[in-house]
Design an enzyme around this catalytic site. Structure first.
Site, short mmCIF file in Angstrom:
data_model
loop_
_atom_site.label_atom_id
_atom_site.label_comp_id
_atom_site.label_asym_id
_atom_site.label_seq_id
_atom_site.Cartn_x
_atom_site.Cartn_y
_atom_site.Cartn_z
N LYS A 11 -5.38 -7.68 0.17
CA LYS A 11 -4.93 -6.48 -0.39
C LYS A 11 -3.92 -5.80 0.12
O LYS A 11 -3.85 -5.88 1.39
CB LYS A 11 -6.26 -5.94 -0.90
CG LYS A 11 -6.90 -5.30 0.60
CD LYS A 11 -6.68 -3.83 0.87
CE LYS A 11 -7.22 -3.67 2.39
NZ LYS A 11 -6.42 -2.46 2.87
N ASP A 141 -13.86 -3.47 1.84
CA ASP A 141 -12.96 -4.11 1.02
C ASP A 141 -13.38 -5.40 0.12
O ASP A 141 -12.67 -5.85 -0.45
CB ASP A 141 -11.76 -4.67 2.02
CG ASP A 141 -11.16 -3.21 2.40
OD1 ASP A 141 -11.03 -2.17 1.58
OD2 ASP A 141 -10.50 -3.24 3.52
#
Ligand code: C5P
Length: 304
Positions: A11, A141
């Protein structure tokens, strides 16, 4: 079925606004995540009864990746076995392309891929929401690595809402030498702000508007990351790397998450290649990769 292979994306944060930490020590966030075609793969293979969990790693940063219970993928397999009430007898083989401690959720991607792979291997049939809850228990995350695409994250970054993003964006990723510790970067953020600077995280209308129309130039100008100043404070050389990418034609440049990886937005595939060639020859980074976003979240790619 004795083997399941799953992939999960890296990401980047197109926007990361960090508030003043709460009593739990965590910083409230308003973040816009994008998942990248750059990702890691986890092969989960059934082991003999009583063998327990074992782990091996190949690829980017393999020698710096722990192969014991401190690896987030190991913790993910353990958590999944507990949740399903099955013995945790599995071998995990990680093929890594995401930089370790690079601010791109490499460990979280491995955990997300492991959750999905072990759920399939042990025929758990968990729902997306159940997987997300297990992911959030492993790290802030992990839910986004399960989710993929482009999403707004609030809370610790784990409360996600999908964002409408048009088109495909071309990113150049520059891997810096060494890693940066996420807690250390958050601490530096607090130190630079001082105790009197109390703030709430805020979303960016400019980022959301640029994503809605799929305009790379608008997005490049709107990118922002509150952890960039603390990352640069801990690693001042990153400033030169960011400037080199902008000089090579990037529409925007920023430190990814808590760094030290830097990301550059290009106008298209050709532009990305130009930036990558220029950065490769600059001596300011260890490796350069071209990738695109958004990409899907963690998913099974083969079973056998
Ligand atoms: O949740 P995760 O394990 O990724 O977080 C690593 C560390 O980063 C936390 O222990 C905390 O020090 C810091 N952190 C934070 N605020 C967040 C997310 C992480 O302070 N929203």
């Amino acid at each position: 079925m004795s083997t399941v292979v799953a992939q999960a994306p890296a990401k980047i944060n197109l926007w990361l606004s960090v508030g003043t930490p709460g009593d739990d020590g965590f910083h409230p966030l308003a973040s816009v995540f994008q998942a990248l075609s750059l990702g890691d793969e986890v092969r989960a293979t059934k082991a003999e009864p009583g063998a327990g969990i074992s782990l091996s790693v190949e690829g980017e940063g393999a020698s710096a990746t722990p192969v014991d219970s401190s690896n987030l993928a190991w913790a993910a397999a353990e958590l999944m076995a507990n949740a399903l009430g099955v013995p945790p007898d599995v071998h995990l083989h990680l093929s890594k392309r995401i930089p370790v401690a690079g601010g791109m959720a490499g460990g979280s991607a491995d955990a997300a891929a492991t959750l999905v792979a072990c759920d399939a291997l042990w025929r758990g049939g968990l729902t997306r929401d159940q997987l997300m809850a297990l992911g959030a228990a492993l790290g802030s995350d992990v839910p986004f690595c399960l989710h993929g695409g482009t999403a707004v994250g609030t809370g610790r970054g784990d409360r996600l809402t999908a964002v409408l993003a048009r088109g495909e964006f071309h990113w150049v990723i520059a891997l810096a030498e060494g890693g940066l510790s996420t807690p250390a970067v958050y601490r530096e953020c607090d130190r630079l702000r001082g105790v009197d600077d109390v703030r709430q995280p805020e979303l960016s209308d400019a980022v959301m508007a640029a994503l809605r129309v799929g305009d790379a130039a608008l997005l490049g100008a709107a990118l922002g990351n509150d952890l960039q100043a603390p990352a640069l404070s801990l690693r001042p050389q990153l400033r030169q790397l960011l400037d080199a990418g902008l000089d090579a034609g990037a529409l925007g440049a920023l430190v990814s998450g808590s760094g030290p990886t830097c990301v550059f937005l290009a106008a298209g595939r050709e532009g990305a290649l130009d930036i990558a060639v220029s950065l490769s020859g600059s001596g300011l980074c260890r490796a350069v990769t071209c990738t695109t976003g958004p990409a899907p979240g963690a998913r099974v790619v083969s079973r056998g």
